[in-house]
Motif scaffolding. Structure first.
Motif, PDB file in Angstrom:
ATOM      1  N   SER A   1      46.325  47.546  34.615  1.00 54.03           N
ATOM      2  CA  SER A   1      46.079  46.361  35.420  1.00 54.03           C
ATOM      3  C   SER A   1      46.173  46.689  36.879  1.00 54.03           C
ATOM      4  N   ALA A   2      45.248  46.148  37.658  1.00 53.99           N
ATOM      5  CA  ALA A   2      45.331  46.316  39.092  1.00 53.99           C
ATOM      6  C   ALA A   2      44.480  45.385  39.882  1.00 53.99           C
ATOM      7  N   ALA A   3      44.183  44.168  39.365  1.00 47.65           N
ATOM      8  CA  ALA A   3      43.888  43.193  40.374  1.00 47.65           C
ATOM      9  C   ALA A   3      42.744  42.255  40.446  1.00 47.65           C
ATOM     10  N   ALA A   4      42.786  41.098  40.243  1.00 46.27           N
ATOM     11  CA  ALA A   4      41.742  40.167  40.631  1.00 46.27           C
ATOM     12  C   ALA A   4      42.262  39.317  41.757  1.00 46.27           C
ATOM     13  N   ALA A   5      42.813  39.932  42.709  1.00 45.25           N
ATOM     14  CA  ALA A   5      43.236  39.354  43.983  1.00 45.25           C
ATOM     15  C   ALA A   5      44.429  38.445  43.909  1.00 45.25           C
ATOM     16  N   GLY A   6      45.553  38.958  43.498  1.00 48.91           N
ATOM     17  CA  GLY A   6      46.790  38.185  43.367  1.00 48.91           C
ATOM     18  C   GLY A   6      47.070  37.298  44.537  1.00 48.91           C
ATOM     19  N   ALA A   7      47.976  37.639  45.405  1.00 45.31           N
ATOM     20  CA  ALA A   7      48.220  36.815  46.583  1.00 45.31           C
ATOM     21  C   ALA A   7      47.308  37.281  47.700  1.00 45.31           C
TER      22      ALA A   7
ATOM     23  N   GLN B   1      49.926  42.825  33.484  1.00 44.28           N
ATOM     24  CA  GLN B   1      49.612  42.296  34.808  1.00 44.28           C
ATOM     25  C   GLN B   1      50.316  43.117  35.869  1.00 44.28           C
ATOM     26  N   LEU B   2      49.690  43.163  37.027  1.00 41.88           N
ATOM     27  CA  LEU B   2      50.263  43.857  38.172  1.00 41.88           C
ATOM     28  C   LEU B   2      49.963  43.056  39.421  1.00 41.88           C
ATOM     29  N   GLY B   3      50.926  42.913  40.291  1.00 43.38           N
ATOM     30  CA  GLY B   3      50.688  42.236  41.558  1.00 43.38           C
ATOM     31  C   GLY B   3      51.512  42.893  42.644  1.00 43.38           C
TER      32      GLY B   3
END
Length: 430
Positions: A21-27, A118-120
């Motif tokens: 996991s690495a991102a659909a634009a967390g914050a 998940q990753l944020g």
């Protein structure tokens, strides 16, 4: 074609490596304040100085706002894997996985609809304030991935499955998404003297750059019951990451507005983020990889290395890219200075629509900061969201204008437990 072997020795390691996991634009704009996480991210009414940029620009016009503040290289990150957690996996790295453990894991995976990760995270390169003005430059990364139950059964047992007899397996639902964005923001807060306490309004203007995006999803992969046919279809779209490509694959402007009111020990704030946001990914800088493979008794082929124009991608994937936009989010918070040493906060946030995920769609929580020793603030916070709850804590050491802050969070979700950490050295604000 022979039957796939059962996995007994290294399956835990394969699970850990399989869930990317690495991102659909967390914050979109990470909090520059490491203290915020320690209070459970219940910070809308308490943020001051550079911290107000991400939380509520109106706070720049309130009392308690520093004349100058600065943060450099603030870090924040979180991750989770579930329902088989990273702690579950760690117990069996490099050793045989007992049958009863494997069966229990599979039952949990089926109950949750797959194994998910998940990753944020984010890095604030610089954030600063001078009086009622503040700015922030940050990059954010977050994302998610999912392996469907049949995919996990194939991984845990081989195509023989739990019964020992090969069966057809459908891998539909597997997906992975990852992205990186960078945002530059500038804020201003203006007090209004209306004789009913201290009222302030503010705004944050943002310029967003999309640095990278990748998205893939299962397109109908399956394994035949007789193990004679394996058909893999996992189309992907991705931004151009070649040596000669730029790090700009989408741009846009955003606007946040806020209001705050302060009277005695009570502060209340309301912020509307992305009241305007024009960001979109530039489809012309993306390409498509079909990633197909067919392995049969008499015929086999694979197609994975050819990059094609995005127009060649399935319409659903092109539509998905177009839909990755920032939606408005509403945040409300209160802070109460109960005693000289204790402040209590509460927050409520809700994202208005399903676009690019900024954070939890809905957040409610309370937090507190205690200064039994004036220069060592102790912080705690609890929050709830649609998929679970979180307990946070942290502490700081203040030496003159210099603040050393460490915060952590233990989040419990349907995927399991998810740790988060934030740390930083700041000047003039927390």
């Amino acid at each position: 074609m022979t039957r796939l072997n059962n996995r007994s020795h290294t399956v835990a390691g394969v699970i850990a490596a399989s869930v990317f996991s690495a991102a659909a634009a967390g914050a979109q704009l990470p909090s520059a304040s490491p203290a915020a996480l320690g209070m459970g991210d219940n910070y809308t009414a308490l943020a001051r100085g550079f911290g107000a940029v991400a939380w509520n620009p109106a706070n720049l016009g309130l009392s308690g706002n520093p004349r100058f503040s600065l943060a450099l290289l603030g870090l924040r990150g979180s991750s989770d894997l579930g329902p088989i957690s990273t702690s579950d996996v760690a117990r069996y790295q490099g050793v045989a996985l007992p049958n009863e453990v494997r069966d229990a894991w599979m039952a949990r995976i089926e109950d949750q609809g797959g194994e998910q990760g998940q990753l944020g995270g984010g890095v604030t390169f610089v954030a600063a304030s001078v009086g009622r003005f503040a700015m922030q430059l940050s990059s954010a990364v977050s994302g998610d991935a999912n392996l469907a139950p049949d995919a996990m059964e194939l991984l845990l047992y081989g195509n023989a499955g739990r019964t020992g007899s090969p069966r057809a397996m459908n891998l539909a639902g597997a997906h992975v998404t990852g992205a990186v964005t960078t945002t530059a923001a500038i804020s201003y807060g203006r007090p209004l003297e209306l004789g009913i306490g201290r009222l302030s309004v503010g705004a944050t203007a943002k310029y967003i750059t999309g640095n990278a995006l990748v998205h893939g999803e299962d397109g109908g992969s399956y394994l035949a019951a007789n193990a004679a046919v394996i058909n893999v279809r996992f189309p992907m779209i991705m931004s151009d990451t070649g040596a000669n490509s730029s790090a700009n694959h989408g741009t846009g402007f955003g606007l946040d507005v806020g209001g705050a009111w302060q009277s005695g020990p009570l502060t209340a704030g309301l912020a509307l983020q992305n009241i305007v946001n024009t960001f979109k990914w530039d489809a012309s800088s993306f390409f498509y990889k079909p990633i197909n493979g067919y392995y049969g008794a008499d015929t086999s082929y694979s197609e994975s290395g050819t990059a094609l124009p995005l127009d060649s991608a399935p319409p659903a994937m092109r539509d998905w890219l177009s839909a990755q936009r920032y939606k408005p989010a509403l945040a409300a918070g209160v802070a109460f200075q109960a005693t000289r040493a204790l402040v209590v906060t509460a927050d409520l946030r809700h994202e208005l629509g399903d676009g690019t995920r900024l954070a939890e769609r809905t957040h409610t929580g309370i937090g507190a900061e205690l200064r039994a020793i004036p220069f060592v603030p102790l912080r705690v916070g609890v929050s709830t969201a649609a998929d679970g709850w979180a307990l946070a804590g942290g502490l700081g050491v203040e030496v003159g204008p210099v603040n050393l802050t460490v915060s952590g969070q233990d989040r419990h979700t349907t995927n399991g437990r998810s740790p988060a950490v934030a740390l930083g050295v700041t000047f003039g604000a927390r």
